[in-house]
Write a protein that holds these residues in place. Structure first.
Motif, PDB file in Angstrom:
ATOM      1  N   ALA A  71       0.844  -1.197   0.000  1.00  0.00           N
ATOM      2  CA  ALA A  71       0.000   0.000   0.000  1.00  0.00           C
ATOM      3  C   ALA A  71       0.879   1.245   0.000  1.00  0.00           C
ATOM      4  CB  ALA A  71      -0.928  -0.009   1.217  1.00  0.00           C
ATOM      5  N   ASP A  72       1.923   1.243   0.811  1.00  0.00           N
ATOM      6  CA  ASP A  72       2.832   2.391   0.868  1.00  0.00           C
ATOM      7  C   ASP A  72       3.517   2.607  -0.476  1.00  0.00           C
ATOM      8  OD1 ASP A  72       2.180   2.695   3.510  1.00  0.00           O
ATOM      9  OD2 ASP A  72       3.973   1.701   4.284  1.00  0.00           O
ATOM     10  N   ILE A  73       3.919   1.502  -1.118  1.00  0.00           N
ATOM     11  CA  ILE A  73       4.558   1.607  -2.428  1.00  0.00           C
ATOM     12  C   ILE A  73       3.594   2.230  -3.428  1.00  0.00           C
ATOM     13  CG2 ILE A  73       5.404   0.259  -4.409  1.00  0.00           C
ATOM     14  CD1 ILE A  73       6.614  -1.705  -2.311  1.00  0.00           C
ATOM     15  N   ALA A  74       2.359   1.754  -3.422  1.00  0.00           N
ATOM     16  CA  ALA A  74       1.363   2.274  -4.372  1.00  0.00           C
ATOM     17  C   ALA A  74       1.100   3.751  -4.121  1.00  0.00           C
ATOM     18  CB  ALA A  74       0.069   1.464  -4.262  1.00  0.00           C
ATOM     19  N   VAL A  75       0.929   4.123  -2.866  1.00  0.00           N
ATOM     20  CA  VAL A  75       0.650   5.525  -2.540  1.00  0.00           C
ATOM     21  C   VAL A  75       1.809   6.419  -2.981  1.00  0.00           C
ATOM     22  CG1 VAL A  75       0.393   7.160  -0.626  1.00  0.00           C
ATOM     23  CG2 VAL A  75      -0.934   5.039  -0.633  1.00  0.00           C
ATOM     24  N   ASN A  76       3.020   6.024  -2.650  1.00  0.00           N
ATOM     25  CA  ASN A  76       4.172   6.864  -3.005  1.00  0.00           C
ATOM     26  C   ASN A  76       4.360   6.968  -4.514  1.00  0.00           C
ATOM     27  OD1 ASN A  76       4.907   7.596  -0.386  1.00  0.00           O
ATOM     28  ND2 ASN A  76       6.009   5.677  -0.083  1.00  0.00           N
ATOM     29  N   THR A  77       4.102   5.864  -5.208  1.00  0.00           N
ATOM     30  CA  THR A  77       4.237   5.866  -6.665  1.00  0.00           C
ATOM     31  C   THR A  77       3.210   6.808  -7.293  1.00  0.00           C
ATOM     32  OG1 THR A  77       5.027   3.589  -6.622  1.00  0.00           O
ATOM     33  CG2 THR A  77       4.150   4.395  -8.722  1.00  0.00           C
ATOM     34  N   ILE A  78       1.962   6.723  -6.833  1.00  0.00           N
ATOM     35  CA  ILE A  78       0.915   7.595  -7.379  1.00  0.00           C
ATOM     36  C   ILE A  78       1.225   9.047  -7.044  1.00  0.00           C
ATOM     37  CG2 ILE A  78      -1.525   8.226  -7.215  1.00  0.00           C
ATOM     38  CD1 ILE A  78      -2.045   5.183  -6.617  1.00  0.00           C
ATOM     39  N   LYS A  79       1.629   9.279  -5.806  1.00  0.00           N
ATOM     40  CA  LYS A  79       1.942  10.641  -5.349  1.00  0.00           C
ATOM     41  C   LYS A  79       2.983  11.300  -6.244  1.00  0.00           C
ATOM     42  CE  LYS A  79       3.899  12.020  -1.190  1.00  0.00           C
ATOM     43  NZ  LYS A  79       4.249  11.631   0.198  1.00  0.00           N
ATOM     44  N   GLU A  80       4.011  10.574  -6.577  1.00  0.00           N
ATOM     45  CA  GLU A  80       5.069  11.146  -7.417  1.00  0.00           C
ATOM     46  C   GLU A  80       4.620  11.308  -8.860  1.00  0.00           C
ATOM     47  OE1 GLU A  80       8.694   8.884  -7.029  1.00  0.00           O
ATOM     48  OE2 GLU A  80       8.674   9.160  -4.848  1.00  0.00           O
ATOM     49  N   ALA A  81       3.957  10.279  -9.395  1.00  0.00           N
ATOM     50  CA  ALA A  81       3.646  10.290 -10.829  1.00  0.00           C
ATOM     51  C   ALA A  81       2.499  11.233 -11.169  1.00  0.00           C
ATOM     52  CB  ALA A  81       3.325   8.868 -11.303  1.00  0.00           C
ATOM     53  N   ALA A  82       1.614  11.519 -10.209  1.00  0.00           N
ATOM     54  CA  ALA A  82       0.437  12.350 -10.497  1.00  0.00           C
ATOM     55  C   ALA A  82       0.669  13.821 -10.171  1.00  0.00           C
ATOM     56  CB  ALA A  82      -0.772  11.838  -9.714  1.00  0.00           C
ATOM     57  N   LEU A  83       1.828  14.148  -9.643  1.00  0.00           N
ATOM     58  CA  LEU A  83       2.073  15.515  -9.158  1.00  0.00           C
ATOM     59  C   LEU A  83       2.359  16.498 -10.293  1.00  0.00           C
ATOM     60  CD1 LEU A  83       2.696  17.338  -6.592  1.00  0.00           C
ATOM     61  CD2 LEU A  83       5.088  16.759  -7.019  1.00  0.00           C
ATOM     62  N   THR A  84       1.597  17.600 -10.296  1.00  0.00           N
ATOM     63  CA  THR A  84       1.973  18.746 -11.142  1.00  0.00           C
ATOM     64  C   THR A  84       2.308  19.957 -10.270  1.00  0.00           C
ATOM     65  OG1 THR A  84      -0.236  19.768 -11.343  1.00  0.00           O
ATOM     66  CG2 THR A  84       0.278  17.977 -12.882  1.00  0.00           C
ATOM     67  N   GLY A  85       1.796  19.954  -9.038  1.00  0.00           N
ATOM     68  CA  GLY A  85       2.002  21.078  -8.135  1.00  0.00           C
ATOM     69  C   GLY A  85       0.884  22.108  -8.205  1.00  0.00           C
ATOM     70  N   LYS A  86      -0.035  21.888  -9.134  1.00  0.00           N
ATOM     71  CA  LYS A  86      -1.165  22.829  -9.270  1.00  0.00           C
ATOM     72  C   LYS A  86      -2.390  22.303  -8.517  1.00  0.00           C
ATOM     73  CE  LYS A  86       0.439  25.146 -13.244  1.00  0.00           C
ATOM     74  NZ  LYS A  86       1.287  24.191 -14.014  1.00  0.00           N
ATOM     75  N   ILE A  87      -3.339  23.183  -8.235  1.00  0.00           N
ATOM     76  CA  ILE A  87      -4.538  22.742  -7.524  1.00  0.00           C
ATOM     77  C   ILE A  87      -5.275  21.687  -8.344  1.00  0.00           C
ATOM     78  CG2 ILE A  87      -4.832  24.876  -6.199  1.00  0.00           C
ATOM     79  CD1 ILE A  87      -7.089  25.614  -8.144  1.00  0.00           C
ATOM     80  N   GLY A  88      -5.944  20.787  -7.633  1.00  0.00           N
ATOM     81  CA  GLY A  88      -6.700  19.741  -8.305  1.00  0.00           C
ATOM     82  C   GLY A  88      -5.875  18.526  -8.680  1.00  0.00           C
ATOM     83  N   ASP A  89      -4.660  18.400  -8.162  1.00  0.00           N
ATOM     84  CA  ASP A  89      -3.829  17.226  -8.469  1.00  0.00           C
ATOM     85  C   ASP A  89      -4.457  15.930  -7.973  1.00  0.00           C
ATOM     86  OD1 ASP A  89      -1.830  18.270  -9.955  1.00  0.00           O
ATOM     87  OD2 ASP A  89      -0.305  18.258  -8.375  1.00  0.00           O
ATOM     88  N   GLY A  90      -5.332  16.050  -6.978  1.00  0.00           N
ATOM     89  CA  GLY A  90      -6.067  14.858  -6.570  1.00  0.00           C
ATOM     90  C   GLY A  90      -5.787  14.426  -5.159  1.00  0.00           C
ATOM     91  N   LYS A  91      -6.256  13.230  -4.844  1.00  0.00           N
ATOM     92  CA  LYS A  91      -6.221  12.764  -3.471  1.00  0.00           C
ATOM     93  C   LYS A  91      -6.120  11.253  -3.486  1.00  0.00           C
ATOM     94  CE  LYS A  91      -8.169  15.906  -0.995  1.00  0.00           C
ATOM     95  NZ  LYS A  91      -9.197  16.749  -0.365  1.00  0.00           N
ATOM     96  N   ILE A  92      -5.544  10.708  -2.427  1.00  0.00           N
ATOM     97  CA  ILE A  92      -5.394   9.253  -2.306  1.00  0.00           C
ATOM     98  C   ILE A  92      -6.038   8.813  -0.996  1.00  0.00           C
ATOM     99  CG2 ILE A  92      -3.782   7.327  -2.281  1.00  0.00           C
ATOM    100  CD1 ILE A  92      -1.689   9.211  -3.575  1.00  0.00           C
ATOM    101  N   PHE A  93      -6.921   7.833  -1.084  1.00  0.00           N
ATOM    102  CA  PHE A  93      -7.597   7.297   0.094  1.00  0.00           C
ATOM    103  C   PHE A  93      -7.155   5.836   0.287  1.00  0.00           C
ATOM    104  CE2 PHE A  93     -10.371  10.314  -2.112  1.00  0.00           C
ATOM    105  CZ  PHE A  93     -10.720  11.202  -1.107  1.00  0.00           C
TER     106      PHE A  93
END
Ligand SMILES: Nc1ncnc2c1ncn2[C@@H]1O[C@H](COP(=O)(O)OP(=O)(O)OP(=O)(O)O)[C@@H](O)[C@H]1O
Ligand SMILES: [Mg+2]
Length: 113
Positions: A71-93
């Motif tokens: 789970a930690d691997i998946a969260v960190n991978t998504i966090k890095e790959a989905a980041l633009t730094g702008k609003i609306g980048d999203g959320k992980i539950f």
């Protein structure tokens, strides 16, 4: 077992999927969804235009993994790959999953993932 639900910007889907496969995540479900966060859809740009409606197109990724470590691997991978730094980048539950069945074989829980 843990479920990761990530809401991301649609144009980031390919990058996120490739990164997850690279990280060893095997199964996932994707849906096209609409939503809004704390700006309530008002000041977020989508395809260069400011959306005047409240719901903005997003992609939801759902992944179930056997351990907290994955789970930690998946969260960190998504966090890095989905980041633009702008609003609306999203959320992980992240939540707990109690039971899984593979329909073809009848295998259950970790065996079924
Ligand atoms: N509390 C929430 N519950 C369910 N879905 C949410 C929640 N917050 C955000 N979402 C979903 O995530 C998407 C992206 O949210 P968003 O990134 O705009 O969150 P935010 O908290 O407003 O952060 P930011 O300030 O970076 O925009 C939304 O369009 C919505 O689909
Ligand atoms: Mg927002």
């Amino acid at each position: 077992m843990k479920k990761i639900e990530a809401i991301i910007k649609p144009f980031k889907l390919e990058d996120v999927k490739d990164a997850l496969i690279e990280a060893g995540i095997e199964g996932m479900t994707i849906s096209e969804v609409k939503g809004y966060g704390r700006q309530q859809g008002h000041s977020e740009l989508y395809r260069g235009a400011e959306y005047v409606i409240e719901f903005i197109p997003k992609v939801k990724i759902e992944i179930v993994v056997s351990t907290q470590e994955y789970a930690d691997i998946a969260v960190n991978t998504i966090k890095e790959a989905a980041l633009t730094g702008k609003i609306g980048d999203g959320k992980i539950f992240v939540s707990d999953i109690n039971h899984v069945v593979r329909i073809r074989t009848g295998e259950e829980d970790e065996e079924a993932l």
